[in-house]
Scaffold this motif. Sequence first.
Motif, PDB file in Angstrom:
ATOM      1  N   GLY A   1       0.799  -1.219   0.000  1.00 45.86           N
ATOM      2  CA  GLY A   1       0.000   0.000   0.000  1.00 45.86           C
ATOM      3  C   GLY A   1       0.833   1.271   0.000  1.00 45.86           C
TER       4      GLY A   1
ATOM      5  N   GLY B   1       2.626   2.486  -2.364  1.00 47.43           N
ATOM      6  CA  GLY B   1       2.513   3.223  -3.626  1.00 47.43           C
ATOM      7  C   GLY B   1       3.413   2.720  -4.742  1.00 47.43           C
ATOM      8  N   LYS B   2       4.042   1.574  -4.548  1.00 49.98           N
ATOM      9  CA  LYS B   2       5.000   1.065  -5.537  1.00 49.98           C
ATOM     10  C   LYS B   2       4.322   0.779  -6.891  1.00 49.98           C
ATOM     11  CE  LYS B   2       6.041  -2.417  -2.790  1.00 49.98           C
ATOM     12  NZ  LYS B   2       5.116  -2.144  -1.665  1.00 49.98           N
ATOM     13  N   SER B   3       3.211   0.049  -6.838  1.00 51.46           N
ATOM     14  CA  SER B   3       2.533  -0.294  -8.099  1.00 51.46           C
ATOM     15  C   SER B   3       1.955   0.950  -8.761  1.00 51.46           C
ATOM     16  CB  SER B   3       1.401  -1.291  -7.855  1.00 51.46           C
ATOM     17  OG  SER B   3       1.890  -2.415  -7.201  1.00 51.46           O
ATOM     18  N   THR B   4       1.489   1.875  -7.945  1.00 48.72           N
ATOM     19  CA  THR B   4       0.954   3.127  -8.503  1.00 48.72           C
ATOM     20  C   THR B   4       2.055   3.863  -9.264  1.00 48.72           C
ATOM     21  OG1 THR B   4      -0.619   3.285  -6.677  1.00 48.72           O
ATOM     22  CG2 THR B   4      -0.171   5.315  -7.907  1.00 48.72           C
TER      23      THR B   4
HETATM   24  P1  ADP Z   1       1.986  -1.061  -3.264  1.00 49.66           P
HETATM   25  O1  ADP Z   1       2.256  -1.468  -4.689  1.00 49.66           O
HETATM   26  O2  ADP Z   1       3.163  -0.417  -2.600  1.00 49.66           O
HETATM   27  O3  ADP Z   1       1.420  -2.183  -2.437  1.00 49.66           O
HETATM   28  P2  ADP Z   1      -0.207   0.473  -4.387  1.00 49.66           P
HETATM   29  O4  ADP Z   1       0.385   1.435  -5.338  1.00 49.66           O
HETATM   30  O5  ADP Z   1      -0.840  -0.762  -4.950  1.00 49.66           O
HETATM   31  O6  ADP Z   1       0.867   0.079  -3.271  1.00 49.66           O
HETATM   32  O7  ADP Z   1      -1.312   1.201  -3.514  1.00 49.66           O
HETATM   33  C1  ADP Z   1      -1.132   2.472  -2.929  1.00 49.66           C
HETATM   34  C2  ADP Z   1      -2.452   2.936  -2.329  1.00 49.66           C
HETATM   35  O8  ADP Z   1      -3.389   3.167  -3.378  1.00 49.66           O
HETATM   36  C3  ADP Z   1      -3.107   1.928  -1.395  1.00 49.66           C
HETATM   37  O9  ADP Z   1      -3.699   2.641  -0.334  1.00 49.66           O
HETATM   38  C4  ADP Z   1      -4.156   1.281  -2.264  1.00 49.66           C
HETATM   39  O10 ADP Z   1      -5.250   0.837  -1.484  1.00 49.66           O
HETATM   40  C5  ADP Z   1      -4.570   2.420  -3.189  1.00 49.66           C
HETATM   41  N1  ADP Z   1      -5.022   1.925  -4.510  1.00 49.66           N
HETATM   42  C6  ADP Z   1      -4.314   1.157  -5.360  1.00 49.66           C
HETATM   43  N2  ADP Z   1      -4.989   0.923  -6.502  1.00 49.66           N
HETATM   44  C7  ADP Z   1      -6.183   1.557  -6.366  1.00 49.66           C
HETATM   45  C8  ADP Z   1      -7.327   1.706  -7.200  1.00 49.66           C
HETATM   46  N3  ADP Z   1      -7.385   1.148  -8.428  1.00 49.66           N
HETATM   47  N4  ADP Z   1      -8.357   2.442  -6.736  1.00 49.66           N
HETATM   48  C9  ADP Z   1      -8.304   3.020  -5.511  1.00 49.66           C
HETATM   49  N5  ADP Z   1      -7.270   2.931  -4.672  1.00 49.66           N
HETATM   50  C10 ADP Z   1      -6.201   2.208  -5.087  1.00 49.66           C
END
Ligand code: ADP
Length: 229
Positions: free
Chosen positions: A39, A41-44
Amino acid sequence: MIEAEGLYYCYEKNGDYVLNDLNFKIDRGEFVFIIGASGAGKSTLFKLIIREIVPVKGTLKVFGHDLARMPRYRVPYLRRNIGMVFQDFRLLEDRTAFDNIAFAMQVTGASSREIRRRVPYVLELVGLPDKANAKVCDLSGGEQQRIGLARAIINRPAMIIADEPTGNLDPENSYEIMNILRSFNIRGTTVLVATHNHEMVKLLKKRVILLDKGRLAADEAKGVSAGAL
Ligand code: ADP
């Protein structure tokens, strides 16, 4: 190669920022780990880099192009220069290793002659020279991820981004996968790896960007000390 300046992102209008004022620069030829709790933000960040989503504030430049201003027709060219590796491999399970890698070349318009020449070469790079005709579903997880790496490198991308590439693998296979990524990097490809695998991060002593709830909490040139993880 990647330049973030005051980069913000949130998924919902007026929602919380999931990336919050990121500032960093990644040069050509670097190997960088992106770490942080689930959570963070890595994937984001990766979705922004391949322009699946666009920043809500600040700028993100990839290969010198400001992604917020990039016209839609340029996006496939951007993505062609970025090899992707996924935790769950995302291979076509009922097809052969050769087919999986060849498809990635076919979409760029490569000739079948070029494909026949290059696919065995990349299979060799990932240590699977004999598996061209093996069906993906008959391969082990470690082997499947090597096919994923071969597919990522097949079109000679300038950069590879790997999202938890060893998340489903045992320590031995994880080490092999990281080693192959390192070999791609030594040959000049910029490599970004999001991971929870702290053992590997400590072992490889590469630059580490630590995200904490969307903020850049640390950016260390030569790995991180055990205490920081
Ligand atoms: P990580 O890859 O580090 O686990 P993410 O980038 O997946 O983190 O997520 C960062 C934050 O964005 C988290 O709080 C997650 O719940 C939120 N998030 C990720 N994808 C979505 C989405 N499609 N819609 C709403 N919130 C999202």
